[in-house]
Design a protein around this motif. Structure first.
Motif, short mmCIF file in Angstrom:
data_model
loop_
_atom_site.label_atom_id
_atom_site.label_comp_id
_atom_site.label_asym_id
_atom_site.label_seq_id
_atom_site.Cartn_x
_atom_site.Cartn_y
_atom_site.Cartn_z
N THR A 1 19.14 -16.17 12.64
CA THR A 1 18.02 -16.09 13.43
C THR A 1 17.61 -15.53 14.10
N ARG A 2 17.47 -14.35 13.91
CA ARG A 2 16.54 -12.45 14.17
C ARG A 2 15.70 -12.10 13.27
N SER A 3 15.41 -12.42 11.34
CA SER A 3 14.51 -12.03 10.73
C SER A 3 13.55 -12.06 10.71
N PHE A 4 12.29 -11.27 10.27
CA PHE A 4 11.38 -11.62 10.04
C PHE A 4 11.60 -12.78 8.53
N PHE A 5 11.79 -12.74 8.24
CA PHE A 5 11.60 -13.20 6.70
C PHE A 5 12.60 -13.80 6.17
N ALA A 6 12.65 -15.06 6.28
CA ALA A 6 13.92 -15.81 5.45
C ALA A 6 14.32 -15.38 4.32
N LEU A 7 15.43 -15.86 3.78
CA LEU A 7 16.06 -14.66 2.22
C LEU A 7 14.95 -15.28 1.24
N LYS A 8 14.57 -17.08 1.47
CA LYS A 8 13.75 -17.14 0.50
C LYS A 8 12.25 -16.28 0.55
N SER A 9 11.78 -16.77 1.20
CA SER A 9 10.21 -15.63 1.71
C SER A 9 11.19 -14.76 1.01
N LEU A 10 12.07 -13.74 1.54
CA LEU A 10 11.54 -12.53 1.07
C LEU A 10 12.02 -11.73 -0.62
N GLN A 11 12.84 -13.20 -0.98
CA GLN A 11 12.84 -13.09 -2.17
C GLN A 11 11.34 -13.25 -3.35
N ALA B 1 1.05 -1.20 0.13
CA ALA B 1 -0.12 -0.02 -0.36
C ALA B 1 0.95 1.37 -0.08
N ALA B 2 1.66 1.35 0.80
CA ALA B 2 2.75 2.06 0.52
C ALA B 2 2.93 3.04 -0.33
N VAL B 3 3.99 1.39 -1.19
CA VAL B 3 4.51 1.56 -2.33
C VAL B 3 3.45 2.33 -3.07
N ARG B 4 2.58 1.95 -3.45
CA ARG B 4 1.48 2.55 -4.40
C ARG B 4 0.66 4.36 -4.13
N GLN B 5 0.54 3.91 -2.95
CA GLN B 5 0.66 5.25 -2.18
C GLN B 5 2.04 6.67 -2.69
N ALA B 6 2.81 6.63 -2.63
CA ALA B 6 3.84 7.44 -2.61
C ALA B 6 4.72 7.16 -3.81
N ARG B 7 3.60 6.50 -4.63
CA ARG B 7 4.28 5.73 -6.50
C ARG B 7 5.73 5.54 -6.00
N ALA B 8 6.38 4.72 -5.53
CA ALA B 8 7.84 4.39 -5.59
C ALA B 8 8.13 3.59 -6.64
N THR B 9 9.18 4.44 -6.95
CA THR B 9 9.93 3.67 -8.19
C THR B 9 11.24 2.74 -7.53
N ALA B 10 11.68 2.43 -5.98
CA ALA B 10 12.13 1.73 -6.04
C ALA B 10 11.55 1.30 -4.17
N VAL B 11 12.16 0.08 -4.17
CA VAL B 11 11.55 -0.60 -2.55
C VAL B 11 13.14 -0.85 -2.31
N VAL B 12 13.00 -0.96 -1.07
CA VAL B 12 14.50 -1.35 -0.33
C VAL B 12 14.64 -1.84 0.71
N LEU B 13 14.64 -3.43 0.88
CA LEU B 13 14.53 -3.90 2.02
C LEU B 13 16.07 -4.91 2.40
N GLY B 14 15.55 -5.36 3.56
CA GLY B 14 16.79 -5.63 4.37
C GLY B 14 17.13 -7.12 4.14
N ARG B 15 18.72 -7.34 3.31
CA ARG B 15 18.75 -8.60 3.64
C ARG B 15 18.88 -9.76 4.85
N PRO B 16 17.62 -10.93 5.14
CA PRO B 16 18.30 -11.23 6.25
C PRO B 16 19.21 -11.72 7.03
N THR B 17 20.16 -11.43 8.55
CA THR B 17 20.93 -11.86 8.62
C THR B 17 20.98 -12.79 9.88
#
Length: 141
Positions: A114-124, A96-112
Motif C-alpha cells: 500500500t506504500r506505492s505512489f501508483f496503484a497498478l491500474k493507474s500505473l498501467q 519530459a525526460a524520455v523525450r529529452q534523453a531520447r529513451a527507447t525504453a522506460v522501466v517503472l517499478g511494479r507497485p508492492t
C-alpha cells in the motif's frame, strides 16, 4: 544502441526495479539513466509553517544521494549509468525526460503493498499514455 530510463525513488523497495533495469541494459547493450523527481506540491496542503525552498533543498540532497546509490549499484554490475534529478509533477517529468534523453525504453517499478505512489491500474494507464506520447517501450517490472 538504445537508452533506458529507470524511474526510481531509492531504497530497498526500488532495488528490484533498479536491478531489472540494470539487467536489461546489460542484455541489450543500452545506456541507462536513473531519474528521481522532487515534487513539493504536497506543501500546499499543509497549514504548517514551512519554507518550500528548505524542503526542496533537503529533497534534492536526498534525491542525489539515492541516485548515487543506484549509480553505484549499476557500476557494481558493469553498467555506467547516468542520473537525472528533476523537479515537478512525476508524470510530466518522466515524459519530459524520455523525450529529452531520447529513451527507447522506460522501466517503472511494479507497485508492492500500500506504500506505492501508483496503484497498478493507474500505473498501467500511465504506461499506455507514456508509450503513445513518446513511442518508448514501457516496462512495468
Amino acid at each position: 544502441m538504445g537508452r533506458i530510463l529507470c524511474a526510481t525513488r531509492g531504497g530497498e523497495q526500488s532495488y528490484r526495479t533498479q536491478d531489472a533495469a540494470i539487467s536489461l541494459a546489460l542484455e541489450r547493450g543500452d545506456e541507462l539513466v536513473f531519474i528521481f523527481v522532487v515534487n513539493v506540491e504536497f506543501l500546499r496542503r499543509t497549514s504548517r509553517a514551512v519554507r518550500p525552498d528548505t524542503v526542496t533543498a533537503e529533497m534534492d540532497r536526498m534525491g542525489k544521494f539515492l541516485l548515487g546509490i543506484a549509480q553505484e549499484r549499476a557500476a557494481e554490475q558493469g553498467v555506467d549509468a547516468k542520473v537525472d534529478l528533476r523537479h515537478g509533477r512525476l508524470r510530466d517529468q518522466i515524459k519530459a525526460a524520455v523525450r529529452q534523453a531520447r529513451a527507447t525504453a522506460v522501466v517503472l517499478g511494479r507497485p508492492t503493498g500500500t506504500r506505492s505512489f501508483f496503484a497498478l491500474k493507474s500505473l498501467q494507464q500511465f504506461a499506455t499514455e507514456l508509450e503513445a506520447e513518446t513511442r518508448a517501450e514501457v516496462l512495468i517490472l
